[in-house]
Design an enzyme around this catalytic site. Sequence first.
Site, PDB file in Angstrom:
ATOM      1  CG  HIS A 121      36.142  38.579  40.315  1.00 42.79           C
ATOM      2  ND1 HIS A 121      36.435  38.105  39.318  1.00 42.79           N
ATOM      3  CD2 HIS A 121      36.053  37.494  41.356  1.00 42.79           C
ATOM      4  CE1 HIS A 121      36.595  36.657  39.234  1.00 42.79           C
ATOM      5  NE2 HIS A 121      36.307  36.262  40.478  1.00 42.79           N
ATOM      6  CG  ASP A 198      30.903  41.310  40.007  1.00 44.20           C
ATOM      7  OD1 ASP A 198      30.006  40.369  40.268  1.00 44.20           O
ATOM      8  OD2 ASP A 198      32.157  41.176  40.181  1.00 44.20           O
ATOM      9  CD  GLN A 201      30.899  36.910  46.180  1.00 38.00           C
ATOM     10  OE1 GLN A 201      30.303  36.662  47.018  1.00 38.00           O
ATOM     11  NE2 GLN A 201      31.432  36.163  45.387  1.00 38.00           N
ATOM     12  CE  LYS A 224      30.616  33.825  42.536  1.00 34.45           C
ATOM     13  NZ  LYS A 224      31.730  33.163  43.270  1.00 34.45           N
ATOM     14  CB  CYS A 363      39.553  36.107  40.805  1.00 33.03           C
ATOM     15  SG  CYS A 363      39.706  34.346  40.519  1.00 33.03           S
TER      16      CYS A 363
END
Length: 408
Positions: A121, A198, A201, A224, A363
């Site tokens: 991202h 990251d 997700q 999220k 993104c």
Amino acid sequence: MNMAEVRKQFPILDQEVNGHPLVYLDSAATSQKPQVVIDAIDDYYRRNNSNVHRGVHTLGSRATESYEGARDKVREFINASSIKEVVFVRGTTTAINMVASSYGRQNLSEGDEIVLTKMEHHSNIIPWQQVAKETGAKLKYLPLYEDGTISLDDVRETVTDRTKIVAVTHVSNVLGTINPIKEIAEIAHEHGAVIAVDGAQSVPHMKVDVQELDVDFYAFSGHKMIGPTGIGVLYGKQSLLENMEPVEFGGEMIDFVHLYESTWKELPWKFEGGTPIIAGAVGLAAAIDFLNEVGLDEIEKHEHDVVQYAMEKMNEIDGMTIYGPDAQERAGLVTFNLEGVHPHDLATALDSLGIAVRAGHHCAQPLMRELEVVATARASFYLYNDKKDVDHLVEGLKKAKEYFGDVF
């Protein structure tokens, strides 16, 4: 709570959009919120609204207890060893920027290497680009294979003794690829590098144990994972955080302030300048309780069943291209293009049927160039989606294909 009951807990889903029942397939962008999260935030503002840490009155004590209780709940959720390793931030982007701005600037110099993947991202690319420009460090990218995966052999070849930071997503927001974080961390550590992950997700969809993965930094967002917007978490190993300088200065994060110098509070508060995101933390704690009640293992299994069904049905449509690994090896999202229909037109057509999907570069422009496309459409699933939602999506795609075929 079984999955049939889960959907009923999300009031926003009980509505029509453009005359059709809402089918929400954009959870990778932001998830919807169950009633218990909405109630927790409402209760905080109705009964306990106060600033934290400073006040000795009852409301201040309640607010502080809720805020710090949320921190401990996060600690347990990701299995951090101490609350000192849990820093509340605005979201994943803020967390990654904090690591780049503080740890990166302090530990990178001319010729050092930062290793990334091409599926990152923008939030896990741009901060490293900036710190590389400032320090003279060099960015290196792991090769990406046609199925949307990376190879541990390439990780071993790319990470060298000059590598100081490996920055990688746990789950791609475009491809659904689940990267082997534990193994990448081991390779990074063999060369004396740290790994910054990251987790935007991944944390909402699967069990994450930061100690088992042996990651140095791990970032994720509340919105999220059925929590509120504006709250996120930076996990960092205590030994690393202790040696990092804050990037925001002001109230809350100080110990003593003199006219010409100041000292900082201990972890984690030295990184939380200003009035913190109290209501966000309260909502995040309620979200964690809800996810734990449903069960992360159950959520992951449910999403896998839904995405496998989706890929089977979508692949039956002529002109369909799906990006990323096979269903057995991906998280709960499908990014795709339909021949002859621009992704934005497709998303607009689906919206007219009450179906919400994402369209654009997500993104991830470097990844789009790697895939040789300008944009894609994305359907992302969560615990409140089921195979009926997939059926609505597939019917919508067929109608869109028929409509645009007639037009052109």
